[in-house]
Write an enzyme that holds these catalytic residues in place. Structure first.
Site, PDB file in Angstrom:
ATOM      1  CD  GLU A  41      -2.411   1.363   3.032  1.00 25.23           C
ATOM      2  OE1 GLU A  41      -2.199   0.213   3.799  1.00 25.23           O
ATOM      3  OE2 GLU A  41      -3.472   1.490   3.224  1.00 25.23           O
ATOM      4  CE  LYS A 112      -7.110   0.518   3.626  1.00 23.95           C
ATOM      5  NZ  LYS A 112      -5.920   0.965   4.503  1.00 23.95           N
ATOM      6  CB  CYS A 145      -4.027  -2.175   4.027  1.00 23.62           C
ATOM      7  SG  CYS A 145      -2.847  -2.832   5.814  1.00 23.62           S
TER       8      CYS A 145
HETATM    9  C1  ACM Z   1      -4.352  -0.398   7.036  1.00 23.54           C
HETATM   10  O1  ACM Z   1      -5.028  -0.217   6.250  1.00 23.54           O
HETATM   11  N1  ACM Z   1      -3.349  -0.048   6.707  1.00 23.54           N
HETATM   12  C2  ACM Z   1      -4.015  -0.938   8.604  1.00 23.54           C
END
Ligand code: ACM
Length: 271
Positions: A41, A112, A145
């Protein structure tokens, strides 16, 4: 049934050093010979932005931005598919996104959905369903993530036909790797989790990232694991089409045996 090599590229981004972070990622990719590379990420910016203005100054569009141009060029040079997390700007909106590049082609961008912790103060959450992307290595389902902690994310990707979950991560909690065993087992998909290492200590906050990048098979087996402190690439050979078979035995099919009409709490509970 063709077998491919997949790789999780575990890096140590230095906050704001876009050129250095890209160079290091490229070195690690070039030193290997995989069909699919998954990078962490926010692989070239680092994670801990002071505020939305700083995030804005380091964000770029998916189309025409230098990060995605770099990823596309690297995927062309290495005859591969690359999935990597980056800070995306789209007009006034700023997303924590993953770009998918296939042999030089800018294929898709995933934003995301489930923002973690103070990300909620500076990023806009993705508001489109998790996409399944047809690529030259099979059908990919991108996740970023913290998406892992919501089982709905991977379930949607599996129902959409994803064979490999490309999971770009900056994990700070220690639970994801074990959870991936269950996630892949319950959906019968492969997963490539690329995490980062190191610490972002700035702007009055501090996050240490846990490494432990992992490649997990459709039957929950851990195929390859990285340590928690080293920049490294882990690889494994996988056969993506094995993820198309969702039967556990002659009587149980993981997708067809679901009872959505009884899962009313999923849609009825007010948020
Ligand atoms: C995250 O979503 N970077 C823990």
């Amino acid at each position: 049934m063709s077998t491919i090599t997949v790789a999780a590229v575990q890096t140590h981004p230095i906050f704001g050093d876009l050129t250095g972070n890209r160079d290091r990622a490229a070195q690690l990719v070039r030193a290997n010979d995989a069909h699919l590379y998954v990078l962490p990420e926010l692989f070239d910016t680092g994670y801990l932005f002071a505020d939305r203005d700083e995030l804005s100054s380091l964000s770029e569009p998916f189309s025409g931005g230098s990060t995605v141009e770099f990823l596309c060029a690297l995927s062309k040079e290495t005859n591969s598919v690359i999935v990597a997390g980056f800070a995306e700007a789209d007009g006034e909106k700023l997303y924590n996104s993953a770009a998918i590049c296939d042999h030089g082609r800018r294929l898709a961008c995933y934003r995301k959905i489930h923002l973690f912790n103070t990300e909620k103060k500076i990023f806009d959450p993705g508001d489109t369903p998790p996409p399944v992307i047809e690529t030259s290595v099979g059908r990919l389902g991108p996740m970023v993530c913290f998406d892992w902690i919501f089982p709905e994310t991977m379930r949607c990707l599996a129902l959409g036909g994803a064979q490999i979950i490309a999971h770009c991560a900056n994990l700070v909690l220690p639970y994801c790797q074990e959870a991936m065993v269950t996630r892949t087992l319950e959906n019968r998909v492969f997963a490539v989790t690329a995490n980062r290492i190191g610490t972002d200590d700035r702007a009055g906050d501090c996050f240490t990232f846990t490494g432990g990048s992992q490649i997990t098979a459709f039957d929950g087996k851990k195929l390859a694991c990285a340590d928690g402190t080293t920049e490294m690439v882990i690889t494994s050979e996988i056969t993506p089409t094995l993820a198309d078979e969702k039967s556990l035995n002659p009587f149980n099919h993981l997708m067809n045996d679901r009872k959505p009409h009884l899962y009313t709490a999923l849609t009825n509970r007010p948020i």
